[in-house]
Each structure stands twice: as structure tokens, then as C-alpha cells.
Design a protein around this motif. Structure first.
Motif, PDB file in Angstrom:
ATOM      1  N   GLY A   4       0.636  -1.464  -0.050  1.00 53.96           N
ATOM      2  CA  GLY A   4       0.025   0.059  -0.172  1.00 53.96           C
ATOM      3  C   GLY A   4       0.955   1.339  -0.110  1.00 53.96           C
ATOM      4  O   GLY A   4       0.157   2.423   0.029  1.00 53.96           O
ATOM      5  N   ALA A   5       2.252   1.257   0.000  1.00 52.87           N
ATOM      6  CA  ALA A   5       2.818   2.163  -0.070  1.00 52.87           C
ATOM      7  C   ALA A   5       2.690   3.180  -1.414  1.00 52.87           C
ATOM      8  O   ALA A   5       2.087   2.557  -2.325  1.00 52.87           O
ATOM      9  N   ALA A   6       3.233   4.376  -1.347  1.00 57.71           N
ATOM     10  CA  ALA A   6       2.538   5.390  -2.649  1.00 57.71           C
ATOM     11  C   ALA A   6       2.981   4.852  -4.111  1.00 57.71           C
ATOM     12  O   ALA A   6       2.445   5.181  -4.856  1.00 57.71           O
ATOM     13  N   ALA A   7       4.160   4.278  -4.018  1.00 60.30           N
ATOM     14  CA  ALA A   7       4.697   3.641  -5.282  1.00 60.30           C
ATOM     15  C   ALA A   7       3.653   2.680  -5.918  1.00 60.30           C
ATOM     16  O   ALA A   7       3.600   2.251  -6.951  1.00 60.30           O
ATOM     17  N   THR A  14      -5.712   7.210   0.119  1.00 60.69           N
ATOM     18  CA  THR A  14      -4.709   7.112   1.214  1.00 60.69           C
ATOM     19  C   THR A  14      -4.551   5.702   1.370  1.00 60.69           C
ATOM     20  O   THR A  14      -5.431   4.763   1.630  1.00 60.69           O
ATOM     21  N   PRO A  15      -3.195   5.056   1.274  1.00 63.68           N
ATOM     22  CA  PRO A  15      -3.185   3.740   1.178  1.00 63.68           C
ATOM     23  C   PRO A  15      -3.059   2.916   2.279  1.00 63.68           C
ATOM     24  O   PRO A  15      -2.749   3.483   3.360  1.00 63.68           O
ATOM     25  N   THR A  16      -3.742   1.751   2.454  1.00 62.00           N
ATOM     26  CA  THR A  16      -3.741   0.921   3.571  1.00 62.00           C
ATOM     27  C   THR A  16      -3.231  -0.448   3.114  1.00 62.00           C
ATOM     28  O   THR A  16      -3.747  -0.959   2.120  1.00 62.00           O
ATOM     29  N   PRO A  17      -2.742  -1.349   3.989  1.00 60.11           N
ATOM     30  CA  PRO A  17      -2.296  -2.594   3.699  1.00 60.11           C
ATOM     31  C   PRO A  17      -3.719  -3.464   3.270  1.00 60.11           C
ATOM     32  O   PRO A  17      -4.777  -3.086   4.174  1.00 60.11           O
ATOM     33  N   ASP A  18      -3.717  -4.284   2.250  1.00 58.22           N
ATOM     34  CA  ASP A  18      -4.844  -5.074   2.224  1.00 58.22           C
ATOM     35  C   ASP A  18      -5.160  -6.028   3.316  1.00 58.22           C
ATOM     36  O   ASP A  18      -4.304  -6.440   4.004  1.00 58.22           O
ATOM     37  N   ASP A  19      -6.594  -6.566   3.167  1.00 53.99           N
ATOM     38  CA  ASP A  19      -6.787  -7.658   4.131  1.00 53.99           C
ATOM     39  C   ASP A  19      -5.895  -8.921   4.090  1.00 53.99           C
ATOM     40  O   ASP A  19      -5.450  -9.493   5.093  1.00 53.99           O
ATOM     41  N   ALA A  20      -5.543  -9.422   2.780  1.00 58.45           N
ATOM     42  CA  ALA A  20      -4.886 -10.695   2.630  1.00 58.45           C
ATOM     43  C   ALA A  20      -3.205 -10.546   3.357  1.00 58.45           C
ATOM     44  O   ALA A  20      -2.841 -11.428   3.889  1.00 58.45           O
ATOM     45  N   VAL A  25       0.330 -10.988   8.438  1.00 60.31           N
ATOM     46  CA  VAL A  25       1.162 -10.764   9.294  1.00 60.31           C
ATOM     47  C   VAL A  25       0.478 -11.294  10.668  1.00 60.31           C
ATOM     48  O   VAL A  25       1.220 -11.793  11.511  1.00 60.31           O
ATOM     49  N   MET A  26      -0.779 -11.323  10.344  1.00 55.60           N
ATOM     50  CA  MET A  26      -1.568 -12.114  12.055  1.00 55.60           C
ATOM     51  C   MET A  26      -0.925 -13.559  11.851  1.00 55.60           C
ATOM     52  O   MET A  26      -0.907 -14.159  12.991  1.00 55.60           O
ATOM     53  N   ALA A  27      -0.946 -14.325  10.770  1.00 52.70           N
ATOM     54  CA  ALA A  27      -0.276 -15.855  11.117  1.00 52.70           C
ATOM     55  C   ALA A  27       0.951 -15.772  11.291  1.00 52.70           C
ATOM     56  O   ALA A  27       1.346 -16.407  12.219  1.00 52.70           O
ATOM     57  N   TRP A  28       1.594 -14.708  10.748  1.00 55.85           N
ATOM     58  CA  TRP A  28       3.159 -14.742  11.402  1.00 55.85           C
ATOM     59  C   TRP A  28       3.194 -14.406  12.801  1.00 55.85           C
ATOM     60  O   TRP A  28       3.996 -15.224  13.552  1.00 55.85           O
ATOM     61  N   ALA A  90      -0.167  -3.422  10.682  1.00 55.92           N
ATOM     62  CA  ALA A  90      -1.324  -4.412  10.786  1.00 55.92           C
ATOM     63  C   ALA A  90      -2.452  -3.855  11.668  1.00 55.92           C
ATOM     64  O   ALA A  90      -3.434  -4.140  11.626  1.00 55.92           O
ATOM     65  N   ARG A  91      -2.042  -2.774  12.672  1.00 51.60           N
ATOM     66  CA  ARG A  91      -2.891  -2.297  13.646  1.00 51.60           C
ATOM     67  C   ARG A  91      -3.310  -1.110  12.982  1.00 51.60           C
ATOM     68  O   ARG A  91      -4.153  -0.455  14.036  1.00 51.60           O
ATOM     69  N   HIS A  92      -2.876  -0.534  12.159  1.00 50.80           N
ATOM     70  CA  HIS A  92      -3.392   0.845  11.464  1.00 50.80           C
ATOM     71  C   HIS A  92      -2.920   1.894  12.221  1.00 50.80           C
ATOM     72  O   HIS A  92      -3.471   3.093  12.292  1.00 50.80           O
ATOM     73  N   ASP A  93      -1.783   1.835  13.012  1.00 56.25           N
ATOM     74  CA  ASP A  93      -1.123   2.851  13.991  1.00 56.25           C
ATOM     75  C   ASP A  93      -0.527   3.652  12.920  1.00 56.25           C
ATOM     76  O   ASP A  93      -0.345   5.056  13.346  1.00 56.25           O
ATOM     77  N   ILE A  94       0.118   3.155  11.968  1.00 57.64           N
ATOM     78  CA  ILE A  94       0.912   3.999  10.621  1.00 57.64           C
ATOM     79  C   ILE A  94       0.280   3.937   9.548  1.00 57.64           C
ATOM     80  O   ILE A  94      -0.433   2.800   9.282  1.00 57.64           O
ATOM     81  N   THR A  95       0.441   4.621   8.572  1.00 58.91           N
ATOM     82  CA  THR A  95       0.157   4.367   6.857  1.00 58.91           C
ATOM     83  C   THR A  95       1.459   3.743   6.479  1.00 58.91           C
ATOM     84  O   THR A  95       2.782   4.049   6.831  1.00 58.91           O
ATOM     85  N   PRO A  96       1.100   3.104   5.182  1.00 56.01           N
ATOM     86  CA  PRO A  96       2.291   2.582   4.398  1.00 56.01           C
ATOM     87  C   PRO A  96       3.304   3.608   4.025  1.00 56.01           C
ATOM     88  O   PRO A  96       4.549   3.325   4.118  1.00 56.01           O
TER      89      PRO A  96
END
Length: 113
Positions: A4-7, A14-20, A25-28, A90-96
Motif C-alpha cells: 500500500g505504499a505510494a509507489a 490514502t493507502p492501507t495494507p490489504d486484508d490478505a 502478518v497475523m499468521a506470522w 497491521a494495527r493501522h497505527d501508521i500508514t504505509p
């Protein structure tokens, strides 16, 4: 590297990591949590981290000619930084984009001779 980074996204969004990605990350995290209670699993994760740290150490030394101990410290710091940023993403504390900026600054500082 940062989902989800700008590139990789439209400039107006406003980019955010996708659900997959978040599920990965949660599995890790689940694997890491289980490894904390399983010595064999923990040893395997540590071995992988150590191999990655050695590769980063070699790259840092090759590029900067830093002493081995400094390059090792910087490699471990970069790994810790990336793992922490993954959790924050993963917690949405920061943006990509914020995560990408943090990594870019750390890498620039580390690889400057």
C-alpha cells in the motif's frame, strides 16, 4: 516491500495494507507466539533471522566499510525496525507511506559511509 505504499497506489488515495496482507502478518504473529512455547520452532525462527541478519551485515559492510560489530548492530536494528513497523501497519497505527519513510531514513543513515 510495504504493502500500500505510494509507489503501488493511486496518489489521491490514502493507502492501507490489504486484508490478505494483514492476515499474513497475523499468521506470522501466531507462529511467533507458538514458537515462544516451542523451543524447536523458536530455534528455526531464530536461525532464519540470523541468516537474514548476516546477509544484511555483509551488505552494510560492503557498502560502508563499517566495522563488523557496527554492521551487525545496524543489521539487527533494521530487522527489529521492519518487524515493529509490520505490527504497527497491521494495527493501522501508521500508514504505509509513514512506514516507508521510516525505513528509507534508517537505510539512508545506515548505508552512508
Amino acid at each position: 516491500m510495504i504493502p500500500g505504499a505510494a509507489a503501488h497506489s493511486a496518489p489521491s488515495a490514502t493507502p492501507t495494507p490489504d486484508d490478505a496482507w494483514r492476515i499474513q502478518v497475523m499468521a506470522w504473529l501466531a507462529v511467533v507466539g507458538r514458537a515462544a512455547r516451542n523451543p524447536e520452532m523458536s530455534a528455526r525462527l531464530s536461525a532464519g533471522s540470523t541468516r537474514l541478519a548476516r546477509a544484511l551485515t555483509a551488505a552494510i559492510r560492503l557498502s560502508t566499510h563499517h566495522p563488523l560489530d557496527q554492521a551487525q548492530h545496524d543489521a539487527r536494528a533494521l530487522l527489529a525496525l521492519v518487524e515493529g513497523l509490520l505490527l504497527q501497519l497491521a494495527r493501522h497505527d501508521i500508514t504505509p507511506d509513514e512506514a516507508s519513510t521510516v525505513i528509507t531514513r534508517f537505510v539512508a543513515a545506515t548505508f552512508t559511509p
